[in-house]
Write a protein that holds these residues in place. Structure first.
Motif: not given
Length: 909
Positions: A793-800
């Motif tokens: 599964l994708p594992d890279t989210a945009a971070k604040s």
């Protein structure tokens, strides 16, 4: 004028910046929403309403109500968005993953600004792909971590009302939406509990009792026109409390346009999602709809739902006319949602005075339905601030109460001089022994959740469903639970409609102990293969069944339904078909499959979009042939952008190897585009795996899979041929039960959006529900043991901490980035910043070490970025500028991150 902003300066008063000062620094221009957020008096946010959703744009439907409440009643709203939507489509470019997430955050901030919303909290959850599974969403996001961040934002912003999405596991509900709403419900309770997340207090965020939680939307019917809120919504569940706010109110702030139009302007900001051309609403006021809100729970009294456009928030965020002082709590609690006929239970009325406002001579009365009895004293005396009082009543249910019916108990809190307020408690008549159709796994988990959080009323719209292949048989289990105080015996009878058989018709159960559970099983067969399958059948493809359970002294009934799905025995190919554009369908043995049924989008004639397909197999692969009639070729994507197949003309092939998947993380889904914009290579077809066990470009994620196509010239449609090796599937095949589906997306435009979707086994939301796919058998294939592959599964989210716009907000509003732990206000400060040719030089002071992300931001774009590890102390940094930008501001914004904690600072120069 230089403006140095960080949380410590706001909280300690050592350099707080007023709105006027920020305006002066900007040359008296209009403040942006982010700047207004930074100019909050004292630096702390005090919201009236907090919307909690899963993605940017989830709040779009509520902006008409939130906007007019803000414009005319100074009601301040904020938005929590658990993800930044980086797993969605992109109609404006090639960005995906975190860059798309940051783009969607910017769209969201522009959109909600129309409604006066200045505070957007993106919680860094991963938007992995479209799913109908709340449990998968919970697994990817992490339950405790995400809940804790939501609770931290609630405690930091102190809203009076939470608005969220639909928390129920109803058909077609987006799993991310459902999980976001479930977390919102849990957070409503957890934020008030000092024993939940006690570490927040060390950061200055104390427990907070939200007054009310609402679901955006309602199930039922509501009238159009300005009288909608006062005429009222008619819910499908009569005990639901539904409030309305008319979207046709005129906005003076927006030049005299109606809020229905302003809401559309806002929606058009979500251009990456193809919303840039969203149609405007009717101009005739009589045709403008209302935004409906369904009550989930409340701690505050509320007015009659038909009392007007403000009823949803009166008594919680606004003073109700003639109501109790704002902030007064009043609610009822029964010991359980289900009560048995002929029994009595204790009903408790709780009341709490608002801060600094004692309520003298308070009295509670409770109205019960006809035939019920109630006793007890409602005298509470003086309600002291912060000290709850309780009145206890004994309620007796008549012996003849109808099993399954819901009733409302109405409580009223009255004072001689400070007004009155009312609330409801809903109970359902339960049976001593409940016989229920075995739930789908995710429905079972949802019901466990409703019981654990005492919100069983949210289960009201979920009709129990099971799928059955056309002409096939399956075993069906009926679960039993004894909720009475004595052993029970009886029978369970399963009734099925014409065209189905059941064996046996009834089953007995004996001596089921109090509190015990059990089960009986039946075999159900579809005996009439001519019955229509999928949503081609009446009642959206639901064939009704009835379960009658008898017990000592009576019986109870549960309604349920069978979903009849297509079933096909495949014929093995003696010679593998060619994978070529000129292949003839005669090379594919077996039946022709009609894939022309619309399941979503606009209705269209067969000449616009229709098709048929054939499937065969060999010892090592499926072969699929699809022939599509189509009148307009949609946008032709370049090869590097052939993903998210819903955006244009494409074929989706869905395979559940063993027919048992609860969600698409254990299935295979290939999106095939019949043509690409690649003239150097002959504009070949392309394929991409999406929302399945392993997403990504086809050659990488499904090695050995082959596709070919033929596109008509002149264009009248296309054919697609695919070979899918068994070894690219996420498990071995069960030859007796393979889930299979073919779905078609049809676009008649050039804006990267499809208008009509057709297919084989078709229901709203079917692409995410493997249990509703067709069943195919491979009679000449040997069975093998299951050997599942772990989902990738994708594992890279945009971070604040990597979002300049989030950092700018956090620097002033005292809410840590992403809802993560506060590193400590003032952990990083910008002492000075100045620009030279091609760079900006800044003086920073860090009070503790961590990773700094330093941005030069002009209000619309990042002009430069530097990532650097900082030790405690002063630092001089130089940030190269990479672009001219399009904004008129110049900010240096900094995030400092250590572990899961962060701080933010901003400096205008």
């Amino acid at each position: 004028m230089d403006v140095n902003l960080n949380r410590r300066s706001f909280l300690r008063g050592t350099g707080a910046v007023t709105a006027a000062a920020v305006g002066a620094a900007a040359g008296l221009r209009l403040l942006t929403p982010a700047e207004r957020a930074l100019a909050e008096p004292g630096g702390a946010v005090d919201l009236d309403i907090l919307y909690i959703g899963a993605h940017p744009d989830d709040e779009a439907g509520t902006l008409g109500a939130l906007g007019q409440w803000n414009e005319y009643h100074d009601v301040r709203a904020g938005v929590i968005t658990i993800t930044r939507g980086e797993g969605g489509g992109n109609a404006v470019g090639l960005e995906e993953g975190p860059p798309l997430g940051l783009l969607r955050e910017a769209e969201e901030r522009r959109a909600v600004a129309y409604a006066g919303i200045e505070h957007v909290y993106n919680l860094d959850g991963l938007d992995f792909y479209y799913t109908a599974s709340a449990p998968l969403s919970e697994q990817i996001w992490g339950h405790d971590s995400t809940l804790g961040r939501i609770v931290r934002v609630i405690r930091a912003t102190r809203p009076s009302v939470i608005v969220t999405m639909n928390p129920s596991a109803t058909d077609g509900n987006h799993g991310n939406h459902q999980q976001a709403a479930k977390l919102a419900v849990e957070a409503y309770y957890a934020a008030a509990d000092p024993e939940r997340f006690p570490e927040h207090a060390d950061e200055g965020f104390q427990p907070w009792r939200v007054g009310r939680i609402l679901q955006s939307g309602a199930v039922g019917s509501g009238p159009l026109g300005p009288d909608g809120p006062t005429v009222g919504h008619t819910p499908n569940v009569a005990t639901d409390v539904v409030f309305g706010t008319w979207d046709g109110t005129v906005s003076e702030r927006h030049g005299g346009e109606r809020w229905s139009v302003v809401k559309t302007w806002a929606a058009r900001e979500y251009i990456s999602q193809g919303w840039g051309t969203r149609a405007f609403p009717p101009s005739d006021p009589a045709r403008i709809s209302s935004q409906w809100f369904t009550l989930i729970d409340t701690r505050t009294p509320y007015p009659a739902p038909t009392s007007g456009d403000l009823a949803a928030i009166e008594g919680a965020a606004l003073q109700a006319p003639g109501g109790l002082p704002l902030g007064t709590e009043f609610y009822l609690e029964a010991p359980s949602f289900r009560v048995l006929p002929g029994t009595s239970f204790e009903l408790v009325a709780y009341a709490r005075a608002a801060a600094r406002q004692p309520v003298p001579n308070a009295t509670v009365t409770v109205d019960v339905p006809d035939g019920w009895t109630i006793s007890g004293s409602g005298e509470l005396g003086v309600l002291a601030p912060g000290r709850p009082a309780a009145a206890r009543f004994t309620v007796t249910v008549p012996a003849g109460a109808v099993i399954g019916e819901r009733f409302t108990l109405r409580g009223t809190l009255t004072t001689p001089r400070q007004g009155s307020g009312a609330v409801d408690e809903v109970v359902e008549i339960g049976a001593p022994v409940c016989g229920t159709l075995e739930p789908l796994p995710e429905i079972a988990q949802f019901r466990e959740w409703t019981a654990a959080n005492r919100v069983e009323h949210l289960d009201s719209l979920i009709l129990p469903l099971l799928a059955l292949g056309s002409g096939r048989s399956r075993e069906i289990r009926v679960d039993l639970a004894n909720t009475s105080d004595r052993p029970q015996s009886g029978t369970v009878t399963l009734s099925v409609p014409a065209g189905f058989g059941v064996s046996p018709a009834s089953r007995p159960y004996q001596d089921l102990a109090p509190g015990a559970t059990g089960a009986v099983t039946f075999t159900v067969t579809n005996t009439d293969r001519s019955l229509p399958t999928s949503n081609r059948a009446p009642n959206d493809g639901r064939y009704p069944i009835e379960i009658v359970t008898t017990y000592g002294g009576g019986s109870g009934t549960q309604d349920a339904a069978l979903l009849l799905v297509p079933s096909l025995e495949l014929v093995k190919a003696t010679t593998p078909p060619r994978v070529a554009g000129d292949v003839d369908e005669s090379e594919f043995p077996g039946d022709v499959i009609d894939i022309s049924t619309r399941w979503e989008g606009e209705r269209a004639p067969a000449a616009d979009i229709s098709g048929h397909a054939k499937i065969t197999y060999t010892d090592d692969a499926f072969y699929v042939y699809v022939n599509i009639t189509d009148d307009v070729l949609g946008f032709v994507l370049p090869p590097e952008d052939t993903k998210r197949q819903r955006r244009t003309d494409s074929v989706e092939i869905n395979i559940d190897p063993r027919g048992t998947s609860a969600n698409t993380s254990t299935v295979f889904i290939a999106g095939i585009f019949p043509i690409t914009d690649d003239p150097a290579n002959g504009n070949p077809p392309s394929f991409h795996r999406d929302r399945d066990n392993r997403q990504g470009p086809g050659p990488e994620t499904a090695p050995g899979m082959e596709v070919a196509s033929r596109v008509g010239d002149p264009y009248t449609g296309y054919t697609v041929v695919a070979k899918i090796p068994f070894d690219v599937l996420p498990d071995t095949l069960d030859p007796q039960h393979v889930g299979f589906n073919i779905l078609i997306n049809d676009s008649d435009t050039q804006d990267k959006a499809s208008q009509t979707r057709i297919g084989w086994s078709t229901w709203q939301g079917v692409r995410a529900d493997p249990y509703r796919w067709a069943v195919v058998t491979l009679p000449d294939l040997a069975a093998q043991p299951s050997s599942p592959k772990e989902p990738v599964l994708p594992d890279t989210a945009a971070k604040s901490v990597e979002s300049a716009q989030s950092i700018l907000q956090s620097a002033g509003d005292n809410v840590p980035l992403g809802g993560w732990r506060s590193l400590g206000d003032g952990s990083v400060e910008v002492l000075s910043a100045s620009a030279a040719a091609g760079s900006v030089t800044a003086q920073l002071r860090a009070w503790r070490g961590g990773r700094a992300r330093i941005f030069v931001w002009d209000g619309t774009a990042v002009l430069g970025r530097l990532d650097q590890e900082l030790a405690a102390g002063r630092h001089t940094v130089t940030i190269p500028l990479s672009g001219a930008g399009g904004g008129s501001d110049r900010w240096l914004v900094v995030s400092l991150e250590s572990g899961e904690a962060n701080d933010a600072a901003a400096y205008r120069f």
